[in-house]
Design a protein around this motif. Structure first.
Motif, mmCIF file in Angstrom:
data_model
loop_
_atom_site.group_PDB
_atom_site.id
_atom_site.type_symbol
_atom_site.label_atom_id
_atom_site.label_comp_id
_atom_site.label_asym_id
_atom_site.label_seq_id
_atom_site.Cartn_x
_atom_site.Cartn_y
_atom_site.Cartn_z
ATOM 1 N N UNK A 266 44.209 44.521 33.191
ATOM 2 C CA UNK A 266 43.087 43.576 33.322
ATOM 3 C C UNK A 266 43.638 42.179 33.537
ATOM 4 N N UNK A 267 43.197 41.505 34.634
ATOM 5 C CA UNK A 267 42.387 42.026 35.737
ATOM 6 C C UNK A 267 43.078 43.182 36.461
ATOM 7 N N UNK A 268 42.318 43.890 37.237
ATOM 8 C CA UNK A 268 42.858 45.039 37.944
ATOM 9 C C UNK A 268 43.712 44.578 39.128
ATOM 10 N N UNK A 269 44.985 44.938 39.088
ATOM 11 C CA UNK A 269 45.891 44.666 40.205
ATOM 12 C C UNK A 269 46.761 45.896 40.418
ATOM 13 N N UNK A 270 47.261 46.126 41.624
ATOM 14 C CA UNK A 270 48.176 47.253 41.834
ATOM 15 C C UNK A 270 49.535 46.977 41.195
#
Length: 478
Positions: free
Chosen positions: A212-216
């Motif tokens: 979190x936040x969503x990242x690869x």
């Protein structure tokens, strides 16, 4: 008692004080010399300086003209300059604007723009009240009568220019939270919360359970034996889409929390705010963005006020918060010449040193936090700087924001302080670097500044910490 007897008594008292001070200084010199003779210090750079501010005299020095890495001691210079330029009552502010017009149905034919001044703790999960930041922003939009946005959520980062990170920062720092750098709009201290657990067997890949936040995240962490130490590092630049994670995690480790640096923090703020508005009854037709041209006409919708400067500097120094130091550093540059970048921040600092009538021989300051290995100071300069600041009106705020007695966030190194002595201290720690500086008062209420700089030692941290602890014990007896 006759006047001659009074004079004689005063002379005797003064001589006894001088003898006691000399004895204490001799003992300090013995401890310092003994430490430098250790094999671990054979190739190290080691410097000590103690200055009596009350008497305006240097009472002890050893190698105090050596130019050495300050690490987080740079935060002393940055926070003092912030007090000097901005004043203790300064607050970071975050602004919500809108462009276009609002029709009778409550539709904004335009955009929502969020702009900052580099507030390092905007939407930080460090503090409970920041959980409601998005609620406050959405509430301000509703109170304006806006129910639908036929436009975008934009993040304006223009107050700070150029790269978030300095070119001289280490590659294994900038992918991790401590090296995230400062943006015109910071989001959750520009960090990604990453949860990882071990695989089932030794050699298996570790499992990232959430971010979190969503990242690869490209995961290269493996599971090691149960007695393996955690060794996890994130890599990536501020402009990358994601992060690469490498290292080892002990077998049997349940879900464990790590923090990586957040790439493109302003963009992720715009994304999450757009998502929040959509999920709370305010439609947004456009997609979030950062790179845009500020409209010629826009109106202020809301101001979100952050912490005052004292709280900000206390968090900067006591928790070694690098993003806060860099936000202050770049903001000082912006206030100097309208350019919020490393170069302007550096120019401001050297002008500030000149204002304090300090020689910068042996000094090189390129960032606000001390992450750069290009930074250099001398122990003498640190003491002279602290001496000059002690004579400023903001001194009590500045000193009050430093660590108290033996409460140092990195480790417990400071000995128990006598009741008749007060100690305010800042540490500067990096691989191969152990530095300490600050103020203390003795039983006679005399005020001292001190600096201990140790670079390139050849032993573990616990060993060098014991050397330094012994030196601090002697310093506070002066």
């Amino acid at each position: 008692m006759t006047n001659s007897k009074k004079i004689l008594l005063a002379i005797i008292t003064l001589m006894l004080c001088m003898v006691t001070e000399a004895q204490n200084t001799d003992r300090l010199d013995f401890v310092v010399r003994h430490a430098t003779l250790k094999p671990a210090m054979r190739h190290a750079s080691f410097a000590v300086c103690v200055h009596n501010i009350t008497k305006d005299s240097t009472i002890y020095s050893r190698n105090d003209d050596l130019s050495m890495q300050p690490a987080a001691l740079n935060k002393l210079f940055t926070t003092a300059a912030a007090y000097s330029r901005m004043g203790p009552k300064f607050y970071f502010e975050n602004f919500l604007y809108y462009s276009g017009e609002i029709d009778r149905q409550g539709t904004l034919q335009g955009d929502i723009i969020i702009a900052g001044t580099g507030d390092p703790f905007f939407c930080s999960d460090r503090f409970p009240h920041t959980d409601s930041t998005f609620f406050r922003l959405a509430d301000a939009i509703r109170k304006k009568g806006i129910k639908r946005i036929n436009g975008h959520i934009y993040a304006d980062t223009s107050i700070f220019e150029g790269d978030m990170v300095h070119p001289s920062w280490r590659w294994d720092d900038i992918g991790n939270h401590l090296g995230s750098g400062a943006c015109g709009i910071n989001y959750n201290e520009n960090s990604v919360d990453v949860h990882i657990r071990a695989g089932r067997r030794v050699g298996d890949a570790a499992i990232i359970t959430s971010t979190h936040p969503e990242i690869p995240i490209s995961n290269h962490v493996v599971t090691g034996p149960r007695d393996t130490l955690f060794d996890i590092c994130f890599y990536g630049s501020p402009t990358d889409a994601g992060r690469t994670c490498r290292g080892v995690i002990p077998l049997g480790t349940a879900d464990t929390h790590f923090r990586a640096s957040l790439p493109q923090p302003a963009y992720h703020l715009a994304v999450d705010l757009t998502r929040y508005l959509r999920s709370h009854g305010i439609a947004v037709t456009g997609e979030p963005a950062v790179n845009f041209t500020m409209p010629k006409q826009y109106r202020q919708l809301y101001i979100d006020t952050a912490f005052n400067l004292f709280t900000t500097t206390a968090l900067t120094t006591q928790t070694n918060n690098n993003i806060a130091a860099e936000s202050l550093f770049k903001l000082l540059g912006y206030l100097r010449d309208g350019h919020g970048n490393f170069a302007s921040g550096r120019k401001f600092m050297y002008e500030y040193f000149q204002e304090l009538d300090l020689s910068t021989t042996g000094v090189n300051m390129v960032d606000g936090s001390g992450l750069s290995r290009d930074n250099r100071v001398t122990a003498y300069f640190v003491c002279q700087f602290l001496d000059a600041v002690a004579r400023q009106q903001f001194f009590f705020d500045f000193a009050g924001a430093l660590g108290i007695s033996n409460r140092i966030p990195e480790y417990d190194i400071i000995p128990r302080v006598p009741d008749d002595c007060s100690l305010r201290i800042k540490s500067g720690v990096a691989p191969g670097v152990r530095n300490f500086a600050g103020y203390f008062t003795n039983q006679d209420d005399q005020v001292f500044s001190f600096a201990i700089l140790c670079n390139n030692y050849n032993c573990d941290e616990a060993t060098i910490d014991q050397f330094i602890k012994g030196i601090i014990e002697e310093i506070i007896r002066l």
